[in-house]
Write a protein that holds these residues in place. Structure first.
Motif, PDB file in Angstrom:
ATOM      1  N   VAL A  49       0.836  -1.199   0.000  1.00 52.57           N
ATOM      2  CA  VAL A  49       0.000   0.000   0.000  1.00 52.57           C
ATOM      3  C   VAL A  49       0.869   1.246   0.000  1.00 52.57           C
ATOM      4  CG1 VAL A  49      -1.687   1.325   1.324  1.00 52.57           C
ATOM      5  CG2 VAL A  49      -1.941  -1.156   1.097  1.00 52.57           C
ATOM      6  N   LEU A  50       1.904   1.242   0.810  1.00 54.23           N
ATOM      7  CA  LEU A  50       2.822   2.384   0.849  1.00 54.23           C
ATOM      8  C   LEU A  50       3.470   2.600  -0.516  1.00 54.23           C
ATOM      9  CD1 LEU A  50       4.536   1.749   4.316  1.00 54.23           C
ATOM     10  CD2 LEU A  50       2.926   3.577   3.753  1.00 54.23           C
ATOM     11  N   ALA A  51       3.849   1.495  -1.140  1.00 51.72           N
ATOM     12  CA  ALA A  51       4.471   1.599  -2.465  1.00 51.72           C
ATOM     13  C   ALA A  51       3.500   2.201  -3.468  1.00 51.72           C
ATOM     14  CB  ALA A  51       4.940   0.229  -2.938  1.00 51.72           C
ATOM     15  N   ASP A  52       2.210   1.795  -3.362  1.00 52.16           N
ATOM     16  CA  ASP A  52       1.208   2.336  -4.282  1.00 52.16           C
ATOM     17  C   ASP A  52       1.006   3.836  -4.073  1.00 52.16           C
ATOM     18  OD1 ASP A  52       0.802  -0.061  -5.500  1.00 52.16           O
ATOM     19  OD2 ASP A  52      -1.093  -0.531  -4.473  1.00 52.16           O
ATOM     20  N   ILE A  53       0.973   4.255  -2.815  1.00 52.26           N
ATOM     21  CA  ILE A  53       0.799   5.685  -2.520  1.00 52.26           C
ATOM     22  C   ILE A  53       1.977   6.482  -3.081  1.00 52.26           C
ATOM     23  CG2 ILE A  53       0.778   7.392  -0.652  1.00 52.26           C
ATOM     24  CD1 ILE A  53      -0.829   5.337   1.008  1.00 52.26           C
ATOM     25  N   ALA A  54       3.179   5.978  -2.837  1.00 50.46           N
ATOM     26  CA  ALA A  54       4.372   6.673  -3.332  1.00 50.46           C
ATOM     27  C   ALA A  54       4.366   6.768  -4.854  1.00 50.46           C
ATOM     28  CB  ALA A  54       5.631   5.952  -2.843  1.00 50.46           C
ATOM     29  N   GLN A  55       4.025   5.647  -5.499  1.00 49.04           N
ATOM     30  CA  GLN A  55       4.019   5.628  -6.959  1.00 49.04           C
ATOM     31  C   GLN A  55       2.978   6.595  -7.514  1.00 49.04           C
ATOM     32  OE1 GLN A  55       6.287   3.882  -8.680  1.00 49.04           O
ATOM     33  NE2 GLN A  55       5.528   4.827 -10.576  1.00 49.04           N
ATOM     34  N   SER A  56       1.822   6.651  -6.880  1.00 55.49           N
ATOM     35  CA  SER A  56       0.769   7.558  -7.334  1.00 55.49           C
ATOM     36  C   SER A  56       1.204   9.008  -7.204  1.00 55.49           C
ATOM     37  CB  SER A  56      -0.521   7.317  -6.542  1.00 55.49           C
ATOM     38  OG  SER A  56      -1.064   6.054  -6.845  1.00 55.49           O
ATOM     39  N   ARG A  57       1.826   9.352  -6.055  1.00 54.23           N
ATOM     40  CA  ARG A  57       2.266  10.731  -5.877  1.00 54.23           C
ATOM     41  C   ARG A  57       3.287  11.123  -6.946  1.00 54.23           C
ATOM     42  NH1 ARG A  57       0.504  14.884  -5.384  1.00 54.23           N
ATOM     43  NH2 ARG A  57      -0.617  14.279  -3.492  1.00 54.23           N
ATOM     44  N   VAL A  58       4.238  10.251  -7.210  1.00 48.17           N
ATOM     45  CA  VAL A  58       5.267  10.550  -8.220  1.00 48.17           C
ATOM     46  C   VAL A  58       4.633  10.744  -9.590  1.00 48.17           C
ATOM     47  CG1 VAL A  58       7.232   9.582  -9.473  1.00 48.17           C
ATOM     48  CG2 VAL A  58       7.145   9.414  -6.975  1.00 48.17           C
ATOM     49  N   GLU A  59       3.720   9.856  -9.962  1.00 47.81           N
ATOM     50  CA  GLU A  59       3.120   9.943 -11.290  1.00 47.81           C
ATOM     51  C   GLU A  59       2.255  11.195 -11.444  1.00 47.81           C
ATOM     52  OE1 GLU A  59       1.115   6.268 -12.007  1.00 47.81           O
ATOM     53  OE2 GLU A  59       2.966   5.102 -12.172  1.00 47.81           O
ATOM     54  N   ILE A  60       1.541  11.560 -10.393  1.00 50.00           N
ATOM     55  CA  ILE A  60       0.729  12.786 -10.447  1.00 50.00           C
ATOM     56  C   ILE A  60       1.635  14.006 -10.639  1.00 50.00           C
ATOM     57  CG2 ILE A  60      -0.754  14.335  -9.111  1.00 50.00           C
ATOM     58  CD1 ILE A  60      -1.970  11.821  -7.788  1.00 50.00           C
ATOM     59  N   GLU A  61       2.714  14.076  -9.865  1.00 55.74           N
ATOM     60  CA  GLU A  61       3.609  15.233  -9.956  1.00 55.74           C
ATOM     61  C   GLU A  61       4.240  15.321 -11.347  1.00 55.74           C
ATOM     62  OE1 GLU A  61       3.713  17.498  -7.745  1.00 55.74           O
ATOM     63  OE2 GLU A  61       2.513  16.381  -6.316  1.00 55.74           O
ATOM     64  N   GLN A  62       4.650  14.191 -11.895  1.00 56.12           N
ATOM     65  CA  GLN A  62       5.251  14.192 -13.229  1.00 56.12           C
ATOM     66  C   GLN A  62       4.255  14.706 -14.269  1.00 56.12           C
ATOM     67  OE1 GLN A  62       6.306  10.039 -13.366  1.00 56.12           O
ATOM     68  NE2 GLN A  62       8.470  10.448 -12.958  1.00 56.12           N
ATOM     69  N   ALA A  63       3.038  14.158 -14.189  1.00 56.73           N
ATOM     70  CA  ALA A  63       2.028  14.554 -15.170  1.00 56.73           C
ATOM     71  C   ALA A  63       1.645  16.023 -15.011  1.00 56.73           C
ATOM     72  CB  ALA A  63       0.783  13.666 -15.035  1.00 56.73           C
ATOM     73  N   ARG A  64       1.518  16.490 -13.760  1.00 59.05           N
ATOM     74  CA  ARG A  64       1.143  17.882 -13.537  1.00 59.05           C
ATOM     75  C   ARG A  64       2.189  18.824 -14.134  1.00 59.05           C
ATOM     76  NH1 ARG A  64       0.586  17.905  -8.475  1.00 59.05           N
ATOM     77  NH2 ARG A  64      -1.678  18.080  -8.267  1.00 59.05           N
ATOM     78  N   LEU A  65       3.444  18.534 -13.886  1.00 63.38           N
ATOM     79  CA  LEU A  65       4.499  19.395 -14.413  1.00 63.38           C
ATOM     80  C   LEU A  65       4.470  19.424 -15.942  1.00 63.38           C
ATOM     81  CD1 LEU A  65       7.467  18.596 -12.010  1.00 63.38           C
ATOM     82  CD2 LEU A  65       6.234  20.746 -12.215  1.00 63.38           C
ATOM     83  N   LEU A  66       4.194  18.275 -16.548  1.00 63.21           N
ATOM     84  CA  LEU A  66       4.125  18.228 -18.005  1.00 63.21           C
ATOM     85  C   LEU A  66       2.923  19.022 -18.522  1.00 63.21           C
ATOM     86  CD1 LEU A  66       5.752  17.035 -20.311  1.00 63.21           C
ATOM     87  CD2 LEU A  66       4.304  15.002 -20.219  1.00 63.21           C
ATOM     88  N   VAL A  67       1.790  18.924 -17.817  1.00 64.60           N
ATOM     89  CA  VAL A  67       0.599  19.685 -18.206  1.00 64.60           C
ATOM     90  C   VAL A  67       0.851  21.183 -18.069  1.00 64.60           C
ATOM     91  CG1 VAL A  67      -1.784  20.231 -17.567  1.00 64.60           C
ATOM     92  CG2 VAL A  67      -1.058  17.845 -17.729  1.00 64.60           C
ATOM     93  N   LEU A  68       1.450  21.586 -16.960  1.00 61.12           N
ATOM     94  CA  LEU A  68       1.727  23.005 -16.752  1.00 61.12           C
ATOM     95  C   LEU A  68       2.750  23.530 -17.754  1.00 61.12           C
ATOM     96  CD1 LEU A  68       1.791  23.145 -12.849  1.00 61.12           C
ATOM     97  CD2 LEU A  68       0.063  24.141 -14.365  1.00 61.12           C
ATOM     98  N   ARG A  69       3.725  22.716 -18.086  1.00 57.39           N
ATOM     99  CA  ARG A  69       4.711  23.121 -19.099  1.00 57.39           C
ATOM    100  C   ARG A  69       4.017  23.343 -20.443  1.00 57.39           C
ATOM    101  NH1 ARG A  69      10.089  22.026 -21.572  1.00 57.39           N
ATOM    102  NH2 ARG A  69       9.619  21.321 -23.686  1.00 57.39           N
TER     103      ARG A  69
END
Length: 1091
Positions: A988-1008
């Motif tokens: 579960v911890l791994a899933d939470i961490a992975q989700s946070r990383v993927e959201i941040e990556q996608a957000r930065l790409l969207v904002l760029r």
């Protein structure tokens, strides 16, 4: 107008030669029988049509192949296929219909290219279109003169029937005594019978006629019969095309008196014809016409002035003609006694400030003549308006060649290159003039040329503005923010282009540079960029032929980049990095000038026959200018340094949360507080706290509204969607809409570029709206509550950008007020709609209506009882080029013939009340005024409709993901399994961490991507937009799937928004374009730009 040649007809060049012109003026008008040098008399001239009177099929084919990316020579090869028994020859003998020919011809082309289909219908449409099938003006004039001398004229053409059963003859039949067409006679050239038939109808012997054709076999047979021939050199179909029994026969030697001539263009053909006939076929000065009624000037007072000026004693009449060019300052040809002169004057009426400065033209030409710059010899400046009504100046007429067509047809590649080199050299000569030596140091202000020019042209554009043009508004804002630093100050011409130069008739030498109205002291690079305008215009541009769709290497013409390097080398300068800015500024100027000409045309003051068309062209040219602004912005963006490591801070909402509300929210910022200088337009804003103060306040107001109004209402709204009343709008939604309006949280989506005056929306940039859109995306219902939901957003933007005032009043206002909903009908079940060119629905013109027939599905929102408008995309012309076949119509939903077949479900969800419908349109009649922009503009509209909407779904998907992760974190903290809380389970911890990383990556790409769209425009951001469309839906699907897994079976239920989140995240991998298309786009752009 100073941009003289920009508004000329794109016709073939005219030859200006002093001796010939004088010969033309003095030609004795005598007998109607003219004798050839060898003693033979001619009584008729016989013309081929294609290649002589109008462009040849070969030339049209070459243009079409370039436009449609078909290998060069394919069409000619297919035309030759089968020889006498091939489809082309049988078509011209009327043995098969147009439909039959196109079917066989298309099959041949497809077999040659080993492809499924070749759009030969569009080639046939181009070949027979009014734009292409126009008689060469020089031939029209020649025919008039031939008939005036008592000779007969005839057309002898291998021709065909059109689908309407009329022969293809785009000529004035009154010009000809005899017309012989192969399709009517059942025989084709070079069959001798068709020549004899023509001669018989003329009542002449072969030796009494001259025949012009562009094909060798046709001329050879005519010569064998004793007809004199002139060959019009062009795109000739090879002899194999006519390889039959009579064409294969051994021709006897041509009779000694037969004249065999080979020429390069209609102009030269006419000159050779003049030599045979012994009289001139061009009685006027090239590019002139009778003076327009509104542009007449008093001859008597002008003649008196000229006699005094020139010391002429003659009492002969003054001949006065008006040049086709000279938009801003009307230009006239004058012949008095033996003097050929040119007069340029200010136009009548109220003039824009500082425009039409003929005094400056006179001064600069007089000064430059002493510096060795080739200019016309100016004689006098008359500032006495009593002579002809306005000030004017007089100069000597300078004969020579003016190349109107920048592709320089008829010249060898080496000659073309020499012409452009000479053009470049004379520009360097202008920019090398010693200002002090020629007395021009005060001709303009030193320095800040570009800023002053931007202000000047903005002012002139505003003074002539007739409607809002979005690209012009963007440029007016963008140009002052990206001004280059001026390195040098020189004389600048201001309108330096190929067709403002007079060339030597035989040598690549510039004899005179014309049109100095815009000259001043300034940045020489502005001239260099301006001289490359044609490099970026299409050859079909109606008022100036461009060369951007030509093979410049094959033509021998230097590309714009090479031309610029050539200039820098001659001047000893390093190449500039901001070339795109200079091109953007150049096209902006042209757009402003076009607008001025258009406004003057409304009062009859503009001298060009094309002036009234310029209103439509201003927007086209301004979009070109914006394209260069986009490229310049992209260059700047790539060079921007990204400094200061980013720091994040997170906080948790303090108040109790419901199961539908996020239990936590994060904020992060690279700066503690946004200063006025630190706005989203100037930097990549990755945190709401870094937005400008007004937008940050709007964000917090929306956030508070979501917490207080939207999240608490979600359970009731979800229950309504599952109830029997689901196909009626929820009263709660309507109540929330009114509250959102009252809070100023309404129509936030309209981008500043589409609504610069903020008439309809909040005027946010893409980056600013990205943060608000993400916040709305945390709820399935918030976008509709704030009137920011698809498809209404795209349809409203379409109406803002392209709608007429009447269309806006009827449709846009109700949509903006939230009183109506709409849908967009494009996808069809019978074809792969990921390729929009596949759509089959038809739009047929009938009287004052368009009649629609088609089958559409996945039409979101069409089931909503509030849906009043369907934006329909269909085909108006299946034979046009692929991206000009489609059109967009505004269809009222109460129009008879719209039949909703069924609602479609997405993973079992109906998405009531709007739903997704399958619909048939059967003989739906729509008034013509409901057409958007005009027929054939559908793809252009569809691209514009996407606009910033290209990334709205991606922004909302970030909101989906944040909400899902927040719910997941709350869930795993409250559940225990296998003896310990889920939050302590490693997976579960791994899933939470992975989700946070993927959201941040996608957000930065969207904002760029949003930032790049703001900075450089949608086209420059194409790669980033494609990447986020690839990344965001897949990322959201994974994050939501992990949350569902953490919830267990509850995650699949309607008790939580996760199931619906997942459904729409998966659907958006189709709805916003399939993943495969986005991957292909990214790969192509990667290979194109990064190798």
């Amino acid at each position: 107008m100073c941009v003289r040649s920009c508004f000329r007809s794109p016709r073939l060049q005219w030859v200006w030669r002093t001796a010939f012109l004088k010969h033309t003026q003095r030609r004795h008008q005598g007998s109607h029988r003219w004798t050839h040098l060898g003693g033979s008399t001619y009584r008729a001239v016989i013309f081929d049509m294609g290649g002589v009177l109008i462009p040849s099929p070969g030339r049209v084919a070459a243009e079409w192949e370039v436009q449609n990316r078909i290998p060069s020579g394919t069409i000619l090869k297919a035309l030759m296929e089968g020889g006498e028994n091939g489809p082309w020859m049988r078509f011209m003998r009327a043995e098969i219909t147009a439909e039959g020919f196109l079917r066989e011809f298309g099959r041949l082309c497809s077999e040659m290219l080993k492809t499924t289909s070749v759009p030969v219908d569009s080639f046939f449409s181009l070949l027979t279109s009014e734009r292409v099938a126009k008689q060469f003006p020089v031939m029209t004039e020649a025919i008039t003169q031939i008939r005036a001398k008592g000779l007969q004229t005839a057309v002898l053409s291998n021709n065909f029937y059109l689908p309407n059963q009329k022969s293809f003859l785009p000529l004035d039949r009154k010009q000809f005594d005899v017309i012989v067409e192969s399709c009517m006679e059942g025989i084709c050239k070079p069959d001798p019978r068709i020549y004899k038939l023509c001669l018989e109808r003329l009542g002449l012997q072969p030796s009494e006629s001259i025949f012009l054709d562009d094909l060798g076999p046709n001329l050879k047979e005519a010569a064998r019969l004793g007809i004199h021939t002139i060959k019009r050199q062009g795109f000739a179909v090879l002899p194999k095309l006519v390889s039959n029994s009579w064409a294969q026969a051994n021709y006897p030697p041509s009779p000694p008196k037969v004249v065999r001539l080979q020429v390069n263009d209609p102009e030269t053909a006419v000159k050779e014809l003049e030599a045979l006939l012994g009289f001139t076929l061009r009685v006027g000065v090239p590019n002139t016409r009778p003076v327009k009624k509104t542009m007449e000037i008093p001859k008597d007072s002008l003649q008196k002035y000229l006699k005094d000026l020139l010391g002429i004693q003659t009492t002969g009449p003054l001949e006065l003609l008006q040049f086709d060019h000279g938009q801003s300052n009307p230009t006239y040809y004058i012949r008095l006694a033996n003097r050929d002169l040119v007069l340029r004057k200010k136009p009548p009426g109220t003039l824009l400030p500082s425009a039409h400065a003929i005094e400056r033209e006179f001064r600069i030409m007089k000064a430059l003549a002493n510096a060795g710059v080739p200019v016309p010899n100016v004689l006098d400046l008359c500032e006495d308006s009593s002579v002809i009504g306005t000030p004017f100046y007089v100069m000597e007429y300078c004969p020579g060649l003016i190349y109107k067509d920048p592709s320089l047809p008829g010249l060898e590649p080496s000659h073309r290159r020499a012409i452009y080199t000479a053009m470049n050299t004379v520009l360097c000569k202008i920019h090398s003039v010693d200002l002090q030596a020629v007395g021009l140091e005060d001709y303009g202000k030193q320095g800040d040329y570009i800023p002053r020019q931007v202000r000047t042209w903005v002012k002139q554009y505003r003074a002539s503005e007739t409607s809002t043009i979005p690209a012009m508004e963007r440029l007016i804002e963008w140009l002052p923010l990206h001004l280059p630093r001026q390195q040098r100050t020189t004389v600048v011409h201001g309108d330096f282009r190929l067709d403002n130069l007079v060339f030597h008739p035989e040598e690549p030498e510039v004899l005179a540079v014309l049109d100095w109205e815009l000259s001043t002291l300034g940045d020489p690079l502005a001239d260099v960029a301006y001289s490359c305008l044609a490099h970026y215009l299409p050859s079909s541009f109606p008022v100036l032929r461009g060369i951007n769709d030509c093979d410049l290497t094959q033509l021998g013409i230097p590309a714009a980049e090479e031309y610029f390097r050539m200039y820098c080398l001659q001047m000893g300068l390093p190449p500039t990095e901001n070339w795109n800015f200079y091109m953007a500024f150049s096209f902006f100027r042209v757009a402003a000038i076009l607008q001025g000409v258009y406004k003057r045309s409304l009062t009859g003051q503009a001298s060009s026959t094309y002036a009234e068309q310029t209103g439509k062209l201003t927007e086209f040219v301004s979009n070109l200018a914006w394209d260069f602004a986009v490229k310049e912005g992209f260059r700047v963006f790539k060079e921007m340094p990204f400094t200061n490591p980013l720091t994040r801070s997170y906080h948790t909402w303090a108040r109790p949360q419901s199961q539908w509300c996020p239990t936590g929210s994060r904020s992060y910022s690279s700066v503690p507080e946004a200063s006025p200088a630190h706005t989203s337009r100037g930097g990549l804003v990755i945190s709401p706290e870094s937005l400008s103060p007004p937008v940050r306040e709007l964000y917090h107001r929306l956030k508070h509204f979501m917490e207080q109004r939207v999240y608490p209402a979600e359970p009731e709204l979800q229950s309504h969607q599952a109830s029997a009343a689901r196909w009626s709008p929820s009263p709660l939604i309507e109540d929330l809409k009114e509250k959102a309006k009252a809070e100023g949280l309404w129509n936030l989506f309209l981008p500043l570029e589409a609504d610069p005056e903020k008439k309809y929306g909040a005027g946010l940039t893409n980056v600013e709206y990205a943060h608000l859109c993400e916040l709305m995306g945390t709820s399935l219902y918030a976008p509709e509550v704030c009137n920011c939901s698809a498809p209404d957003t795209g349809n409203m933007e379409l109406l803002v950008r392209y709608g007429t005032e009447a269309q806006k009043a009827r449709w846009l206002i109700p949509l903006l007020e939230g009183k109506a909903r709409s849908c967009f009908a494009m996808t069809e079940p019978q074809v792969a709609s990921s390729d929009a060119t596949n759509i089959e629905a038809s739009i047929r013109e009938e009287d004052s209506f368009y009649v629609i027939n088609g089958h559409k599905w996945w039409i979101t929102g069409i089931l909503d009882p509030r849906c009043q408008l369907c934006v329909f995309m269909g085909k108006t012309d299946p034979h046009a080029p692929r991206h000009r076949q489609q059109s967009v119509l505004l269809v009222p939903m109460d129009t008879p013939g719209i039949k909703i077949i069924r609602p479609l479900t997405v993973y079992g969800l109906e998405d009531a009340p709007g739903g997704h419908g399958e619909v048939r349109f059967e003989h739906v009649r729509v008034p013509k005024e409901n057409m958007v922009l005009g027929p054939g503009r559908g793809f252009e509209i569809a691209q514009g409709r996407l606009g910033p909407g290209r990334i709205h779904h991606c922004m909302r998907l970030i909101g989906f993901s944040e909400r899902a992760l927040a719910l997941m974190k709350a869930r795993v903290k409250s559940r225990v399994a296998f003896g310990k809380p889920l939050v302590e389970q490693g997976t579960v911890l791994a899933d939470i961490a992975q989700s946070r990383v993927e959201i941040e990556q996608a957000r930065l790409l969207v904002l760029r991507a949003a930032h790049l769209m703001d900075l450089a425009g949608n086209k420059a951001a194409a790669l980033d937009i494609a990447m986020i469309k690839m990344v965001a839906p897949s990322m959201a699907s994974r994050v939501i799937d992990r949350a569902i897994q953490a919830f267990g079976a509850a995650g699949l239920s309607s008790d939580y928004p996760l199931a619906q989140f997942f459904t729409w995240a998966r659907a958006l991998r189709f709805a916003d374009g399939p993943d495969e298309v986005h991957r292909a786009t990214v790969a192509k752009l990667e290979l194109k730009h990064r190798i």
